[in-house]
Design an enzyme around this catalytic site. Structure first.
Site, PDB file in Angstrom:
ATOM      1  N   GLU A 333       0.836  -1.199   0.000  1.00 40.52           N
ATOM      2  CA  GLU A 333       0.000   0.000   0.000  1.00 40.52           C
ATOM      3  C   GLU A 333       0.875   1.256   0.000  1.00 40.52           C
ATOM      4  O   GLU A 333       1.744   1.392   0.863  1.00 40.52           O
ATOM      5  CB  GLU A 333      -0.892   0.063   1.246  1.00 40.52           C
ATOM      6  CG  GLU A 333      -2.013  -0.946   1.291  1.00 40.52           C
ATOM      7  CD  GLU A 333      -2.881  -0.777   2.549  1.00 40.52           C
ATOM      8  OE1 GLU A 333      -4.041  -1.202   2.501  1.00 40.52           O
ATOM      9  OE2 GLU A 333      -2.398  -0.230   3.562  1.00 40.52           O
ATOM     10  N   CYS A 334       0.655   2.145  -0.936  1.00 41.18           N
ATOM     11  CA  CYS A 334       1.239   3.485  -0.953  1.00 41.18           C
ATOM     12  C   CYS A 334       2.764   3.442  -0.826  1.00 41.18           C
ATOM     13  O   CYS A 334       3.457   3.224  -1.805  1.00 41.18           O
ATOM     14  CB  CYS A 334       0.600   4.350   0.133  1.00 41.18           C
ATOM     15  SG  CYS A 334       0.824   6.124  -0.128  1.00 41.18           S
ATOM     16  N   GLY A 335       3.313   3.649   0.366  1.00 42.31           N
ATOM     17  CA  GLY A 335       4.754   3.585   0.535  1.00 42.31           C
ATOM     18  C   GLY A 335       5.316   2.245   0.092  1.00 42.31           C
ATOM     19  O   GLY A 335       6.423   2.168  -0.450  1.00 42.31           O
TER      20      GLY A 335
END
Length: 459
Positions: A333-335
């Site tokens: 997720e994301c990072g």
């Protein structure tokens, strides 16, 4: 009958009014009184909950009505209250600010009504006297069905000033003023481009918060607050169908957990643990050996601040690539997406080589690339959803990812019934799926079945 628990929502007139700081002081104070405290945060925020957890020692829970159906959210709240004497719930933005212009959709006010909790309104006392009553009265009259049970005045410089504010509010608004919060040194929270610095990155000095709590004990009427927040009635909720209790038996999930990756909803980890999974944690920053596992979760965080160290840990990058190649079911997720990409360009313009599992490049910008709630519909089978299934989540990132492969999800942001944005996102390579979307698994527990099945199929 004596109250079986206490719960209240600390709401503000807007963002930046001091909700988080006052919440942390109250958490420390309640803990000092020997109460079992359950901290909560309205909305999807990871940063405030991290500070809640660090100050009071109990994992803070997100109460998010965009991602979670009412019945599910209520069930989660009720479960946490089985082990708590009091819930201290920090609101989001201003009391009536939600998603769009409907004050009953994803707002602090709507959450207070859903849970049946009284609202304690935090108002700013700086440079004002009788006019503060007009502010409180406006919040009262905007939704007369909402129980604004008390008021706390922030940023008060003297007892004389406070008495003036208290008399005005109680005279014109007929609501009790529970006290005030004076200015104090040493309790401000550090900030950066995405908001607060994570509690994980800071060495938490408990003394200033204990001092703050001791001050609040003198300037707030805590006994009155406890009386106003006493209750015997939990909201009615019901769990959705969950994976079988042995669905994850024999599988190990490795969760990235360090200064670069630490954005996880505790409820998500609890749901995974309920499947019988063995859960271990590892550090992409510091470890050179990946745990023996069949599943990997790389959550959000700040990899851009640690890009050089992540790039230098070549052994970990090699082990991640090897795990991907042998079919370990990897979710990011994301990072985590930025880490699995080919490279990451930090805010100084330096480019660092990453895992190169999801072909594409991340680049940090100076403003939010995308912010807020959105829906994502899978266009093909992915690690978490089959074609046609819709996930609800939120994005909050300054980076932009330029992919070299097609996306597998159609995303859109709808507000007040209108589609504001539509874009493609989410990328699946082999048994690895990564996107910018942060999700709460309880909204659709089938996500976990998909992930567990993918892990077993690769054995």
């Amino acid at each position: 009958m004596a109250a079986s628990f206490h719960a209240f929502v600390l709401a503000g007139t807007g963002s930046g009014c001091g909700k988080t700081t006052v919440t942390l002081g109250l958490l420390s104070l309640m803990k000092k009184r020997g109460l079992r405290v359950q901290p909560c945060k309205v909305g999807p925020d990871y940063l405030d909950t991290g500070w809640h957890t660090a100050v009071c020692g109990t994992a803070s829970r997100n109460l998010d009505s965009f991602m979670l159906p009412t019945s599910t959210l209520n069930a989660l709240f009720c479960e946490q209250m089985q082990h708590a004497d009091i819930a201290v719930i920090e609101g989001v933005m201003g009391l009536y600010d939600g998603y769009g212009t409907d004050p009953d959709y994803c707002s602090t006010a709507a959450m207070a009504k859903q849970l049946g909790c009284p609202v304690i309104l935090l108002v700013d006392g700086k440079a004002v006297s009788t006019s503060i009553a007009a502010t409180v009265m406006g919040f009262q009259h905007f939704d007369p069905s909402l129980n604004i049970a008390g008021v706390i005045v922030n940023r008060v410089n003297s007892e004389t000033h406070y008495q003036l504010l208290k008399v005005a509010i109680e005279r014109y608004c007929s609501v009790p003023v529970l006290g005030y919060v004076p200015r104090m040194e040493g309790v401000a929270l550090p900030e950066r481009h995405l908001g607060l610095v994570t509690a994980r990155e800071s060495v938490i000095n408990q003394q200033p918060w204990q001092d703050f709590a001791a001050t609040l004990e003198q300037t707030l009427n805590i006994d009155a607050l406890l009386a106003l927040s006493a209750s015997n009635n939990l909201p009615v909720g019901e769990w959705p169908a969950l994976p079988a209790a042995d669905a994850g038996a024999g599988l190990t999930l490795a969760i990235a957990d360090d200064e670069a990756f630490n954005f996880y909803y505790p409820d998500n980890i609890t749901l995974l643990a309920r499947t019988g999974l063995n859960i271990v944690r590892f550090s992409p920053l510091h470890d050179t050996c990946l745990p023996d596992c069949q599943m990997i979760w790389l959550g959000g965080g700040y990899p851009e601040l640690h890009a050089a160290a992540l790039a230098r840990n070549v052994t970990m990058l090699e082990q991640l690539r090897a795990a991907h190649q042998r079919g370990v079911a990897i979710y990011a997720e994301c990072g985590g997406l930025m880490y699995l990409g080919s490279s990451l360009e930090d805010s100084n313009g330096e480019r660092w080589l990453m895992a190169d599992i999801i072909p594409g490049h991340s680049k940090m910008g100076k403003r939010l690339t995308r912010f807020g709630y959105c829906e994502a519909q899978a266009t093909q089978q992915t690690l978490l959803a089959t074609a046609g299934e819709v996930l609800r989540g939120h994005e909050f990132h300054y980076s932009d990812f330029t992919p070299e492969i097609p996306a597998v999800m159609n995303c859109r942001k709808v507000r007040d019934g209108k589609t504001l944005q539509a874009w493609s996102g989410g990328w699946q390579v082999g048994n690895t799926f990564a996107s910018y979307l942060h999700v709460h698994f309880a909204q659709r527990p089938e996500m976990l079945n998909h992930w567990l099945t993918a892990a077993r199929n690769a054995l």
